[in-house]
Design an enzyme around this catalytic site. Sequence first.
Site, PDB file in Angstrom:
ATOM      1  N   SER A 138       0.829  -1.202   0.000  1.00 19.39           N
ATOM      2  CA  SER A 138       0.000   0.000   0.000  1.00 19.39           C
ATOM      3  C   SER A 138       0.869   1.261   0.000  1.00 19.39           C
ATOM      4  CB  SER A 138      -0.947  -0.056   1.203  1.00 19.39           C
ATOM      5  OG  SER A 138      -2.000   0.858   1.090  1.00 19.39           O
ATOM      6  N   ASP A 159     -10.248  -4.311  -5.238  1.00 21.44           N
ATOM      7  CA  ASP A 159      -9.539  -3.635  -4.145  1.00 21.44           C
ATOM      8  C   ASP A 159     -10.160  -2.261  -3.939  1.00 21.44           C
ATOM      9  OD1 ASP A 159      -7.769  -2.346  -2.443  1.00 21.44           O
ATOM     10  OD2 ASP A 159      -5.972  -3.069  -3.448  1.00 21.44           O
ATOM     11  N   HIS A 184      -7.427  -5.806  -0.144  1.00 16.60           N
ATOM     12  CA  HIS A 184      -6.223  -4.969  -0.127  1.00 16.60           C
ATOM     13  C   HIS A 184      -5.062  -5.624   0.629  1.00 16.60           C
ATOM     14  CE1 HIS A 184      -4.168  -1.187  -0.748  1.00 16.60           C
ATOM     15  NE2 HIS A 184      -4.000  -0.982   0.548  1.00 16.60           N
TER      16      HIS A 184
END
Length: 270
Positions: A96, A219, A247
């Site tokens: 991320s 996602d 995610h």
Amino acid sequence: MTVNVLERNNVKQFGQGSRPIVFAHGFGCDQDMWRYIVPQFERDYRIVLFDYVGSGASQLHHYDPIKYSHLNGYAQDVLEIMDVLDLSNAVFVGHSVSSMIGLLAANQESRRFGDFVMIGPSPRYINDLPDYYGGFKRSDIDELLNMMQMNFFGWASYLAPIVMNNPDRKELSDDLEKTFCSRDPHIARQFAETTFLSDCRKDLQYCSVPSLILQCSDDSIAPIEVGNYLHAHLQQSTLRLMNAKGHYPQLSHPEETASFIHQYLTAHQQ
């Protein structure tokens, strides 16, 4: 005052290989997020795990709200860790927001980085229509930040199952919720603000490190449009679409995640 970087960031090292592979967790998490992935790399790599200041078992007294109001503050810590450990040609696996933190660090000292693996990355979470779709309106982010401030534990309970997106495996979202709730609410909110208001699109052009972009299906944080944008704007990038939903594929689909990373690194050995 001399800062012990390894203690500040709760750095762990192990593994039988010589090439370093650094695993960097995302917002609201800690190095434990890699527990299902790491065993598959121990034999061939020098594993480096750490917690960002404010996360996991890092030393909270080092938290500086001014320094960490920008992703460059976290990138500085990454470079300090790599400097103390004398890492070069490292594989940097960023989940991320850590993908962009790693990119910012590499733009300063590229020699320390050999390959990027970006899991669910995004250079900009907020839409900039009509040219860019990040997945969120500014009002969405403001609502998220307000919820964190008003009811932190309610926010964690609300968000965890949405971002995990594996409704038939409730234990995964329950574990993620517990991780969210273990954070200091004030620090977590600022990390969220730093993350979701960041814009690293202009930094992409300066990155010379080859990268693997792992794009999860469905996602809610980093939609496919974002993966395609990164692939188009990052030199020497490879985009792989995963079957994993949500995610957090390193938790929900660790075998698929590790397999994609192994395939990429085997094909790009240097």
